[in-house]
Design an enzyme around this catalytic site. Structure first.
Site, PDB file in Angstrom:
ATOM      1  CD  GLU A  39     105.110  68.809  20.449  1.00  0.00           C
ATOM      2  OE1 GLU A  39     106.284  69.163  20.724  1.00  0.00           O
ATOM      3  OE2 GLU A  39     104.764  68.424  19.322  1.00  0.00           O
TER       4      GLU A  39
ATOM      5  CD  GLU B 248     107.337  59.872  17.643  1.00  0.00           C
ATOM      6  OE1 GLU B 248     106.992  60.153  16.489  1.00  0.00           O
ATOM      7  OE2 GLU B 248     107.120  60.604  18.629  1.00  0.00           O
TER       8      GLU B 248
ATOM      9  CE  LYS C  88     110.378  63.916  16.123  1.00  0.00           C
ATOM     10  NZ  LYS C  88     109.682  64.810  17.055  1.00  0.00           N
TER      11      LYS C  88
ATOM     12  CD  GLU D 273     114.086  66.454  18.085  1.00  0.00           C
ATOM     13  OE1 GLU D 273     112.985  66.005  17.748  1.00  0.00           O
ATOM     14  OE2 GLU D 273     114.214  67.554  18.650  1.00  0.00           O
TER      15      GLU D 273
END
Ligand SMILES: *[C@@H]1O[C@H](CO)[C@@H](O)[C@H](O)[C@H]1NC(C)=O
Ligand SMILES: *[C@@H]1O[C@H](CO)[C@@H](O)[C@H](O)[C@H]1NC(C)=O
Ligand SMILES: *[C@@H]1O[C@H](CO)[C@@H](O)[C@H](O)[C@H]1NC(C)=O
Ligand SMILES: *[C@@H]1O[C@H](CO)[C@@H](O)[C@H](O)[C@H]1NC(C)=O
Ligand SMILES: *[C@@H]1O[C@H](CO)[C@@H](O)[C@H](O)[C@H]1NC(C)=O
Ligand SMILES: *[C@@H]1O[C@H](CO)[C@@H](O)[C@H](O)[C@H]1NC(C)=O
Length: 480
Positions: free
Chosen positions: A282, A338, A341, A347
């Site tokens: 990542e 997203e 999260k 985040e």
């Protein structure tokens, strides 16, 4: 993605003017053919959202950005089925809670491989199985039990794959930068004491012996953002004209990512494994975040990710100062923003795509298209820390039932939080759910932010720098 790397040291520079731009390398394992086939960047496909496209649509989006690899956080059968119709190389993951059972029992490993690999392979081009996610970042007792099962579980998965005649799937485990005790200067890189002998030594032995990769989740954003005033942004975004020279090795660094990668290489070297290859499971940069999350914006995200792709697709590979010319397989984080999260605002904002599939900024993973000029994106205002008051208010259009529940929660934590909302008190009017919830959120956040509470309330709240109070009622605020 991961939590911020608390233990990451600050970095400092000696500044030397440098004219060449920063270009870099990626590739992939094994042999030359494989390398050229796979010398493209991968994407992390996380699905922690309630508004995301179907796997079928998502895979089409991944193809449209010309990614070469996709990494799943599970082994979702529907997604693996869709992927069998593509040329994408696929990485799947063994969930953290399977590590102890698989580590203890070859039959559990066989089972997992039968269900999650054999059912899809070779039609689906699975190339990596990653066991667990950042398991050394968690110091709870339960997780420490998992630590000692990690390498046994990885070995059993390999045994299972080989017994089924599968030789071109590598097994690894993604770790965050917090496996390091020190990371600056890069030559001082060393693993944390409590994991070095217990986990890292057997892990490195395993990775070296199976010719696999050390998978690293590595985010220059986090060390940069610990001190955005003194840490140069250009150096984190691969745009610096300055360099840093490691005083021990004399190696010259042009960007923060290379420093972080090399600190891991030096840590491995100290344990006697200087040649284990690195892969980046990542990396990325957030396109938005909370008001105190300096530098989280679209221009920086576009700049980081475009320059990363340019570096990692360079041919021949660029490597790092400690390993010039080595290809580094790289997965960018992440496909989508997203919305489910937990944690701070960043985040939920690592995506390159919005949930409707449109690009947040132009990006192409092939490395063959020119990088759009940064001037085409709006100039951000949050590259320096915000100073002032911030309030926490209810979002427009939230469900009344959920808002009422969140208000009850906020007011229930202490008698002081919502005292001003009582009938006859200064904040009682206007008597509306939105007004009362906004007051409760601001008051709760101001009171408990120092105990890590956030202005989020499951998406029902947002931060604002506009004072929501009126002439009678002062909303508590957080002062940054
Ligand atoms: C290299 O990898 C390719 C693709 O997996 C394979 O077809 C080829 O046989 C391999 N070559 C060697 C020399 O191992
Ligand atoms: C850490 O471990 C605890 C207990 O097992 C778990 O609830 C929590 O989600 C873990 N945190 C992370 C970041 O994995
Ligand atoms: C790592 O693997 C290489 C290649 O197989 C081998 O020559 C070397 O001895 C291994 N290193 C260690 C420390 O086991
Ligand atoms: C770096 O050098 C280039 C070319 O000389 C110049 O255009 C750019 O403004 C410089 N950037 C910084 C941050 O000094
Ligand atoms: C609020 O006050 C009441 C009565 O004084 C007390 O019983 C209760 O424990 C308090 N609640 C909290 C959360 O402090
Ligand atoms: C947190 O902040 C509140 C409000 O400013 C204060 O009353 C409280 O003592 C602080 N708690 C801690 C643990 O710092």
């Amino acid at each position: 993605m991961s939590s911020p790397m608390a233990s990451f040291a600050l970095f400092f520079f000696t500044l030397i003017v440098l004219s060449s731009s920063c270009r870099y390398a990626i590739g992939s394992p094994n042999n030359k053919t494989f390398l050229s086939l796979a010398s493209r960047i991968g994407i992390n496909y996380g699905r922690f959202g309630n508004n995301l496209p179907s796997p079928y649509q998502s895979i089409n989006l991944i193809k449209s950005i010309n990614a070469g690899h996709v990494k799943l956080y599970d082994a979702d059968p529907e997604t693996l089925m869709v992927l069998s119709q593509t040329n994408l190389y696929v990485t799947i993951m063994v969930p953290n809670n399977h590590i102890i059972p698989i580590g203890a029992d070859q039959a559990a490993a066989d089972n997992w491989v039968n269900t999650n690999v054999l059912a899809h392979y070779p039609q689906t081009k699975i190339r990596f199985v990653l066991v667990g996610n950042e398991i050394l970042s968690n110091n709870s007792d339960q997780d420490k039990q998992t630590w000692s099962s990690l390498v046994p579980a990885m070995r059993k998965i390999v045994t299972s794959l080989r017994a089924r005649g599968i030789h071109n799937i590598k097994v690894g485990t993604p770790l965050a930068m917090d496996v390091l005790r020190t990371s600056f200067p890069p030559s001082s890189g060393a693993f944390r004491e409590e994991v070095a002998a217990l986990v890292m030594l057997p892990l490195l032995k395993f990775l070296n012996g199976t010719n696999s990769f050390f998978f690293l989740d590595v985010y220059p954003y986090f060390p940069w953002s610990t001190d955005p005033v003194n840490n140069p942004l250009d150096f984190a975004l691969f745009q610096s004209n300055s360099t840093y020279t490691d005083p021990q090795t004399g190696l010259v660094y042009t960007n923060l990512l290379d420093q972080m990668l090399d600190s891991v290489i030096f840590a491995m070297t100290k344990l006697g494994y200087p040649n284990v290859r690195l892969a980046i499971s990542e990396t990325g940069w957030p396109n938005s975040g909370d008001i105190d999350e300096t530098g989280a914006n679209i221009l920086n995200a576009a700049t980081y990710n475009r320059n990363l792709i340019k570096k990692m697709t360079a041919n021949p590979p660029l490597g790092t100062p400690a390993r010039p010319g080595s290809p580094i397989p790289t997965f960018l984080f992440s496909l989508f923003n997203e919305n489910q999260k937990p944690g701070s605002g960043t985040e939920r904002h690592w995506g390159i795509l919005k949930p409707d599939g449109t690009q947040i900024y132009e990006i192409d993973f092939s490395g063959t298209r020119p990088v759009p000029s940064p001037g085409s994106l709006p100039k951000p205002s949050n590259n320096v820390p915000f100073k002032g008051n911030v309030w926490c208010v209810a979002v427009e259009g939230a469900s009344e039932a959920e808002l009422q529940q969140a208000l009850n929660f906020a007011c229930g934590q202490s008698n002081a939080t919502c005292a001003a909302l009582a009938p006859g008190r200064e904040c009682y009017a206007p008597v509306s759910l939105t007004w009362h919830a906004s007051y409760a959120f601001s008051s709760y956040w101001a009171q408990f932010r120092n105990q890590s509470s956030r202005c989020y309330f499951n998406g029902l709240a947002r931060e604002t720098t506009t004072n929501p109070g009126n002439e009678h009622c002062t909303f508590p605020s957080v002062t940054l």
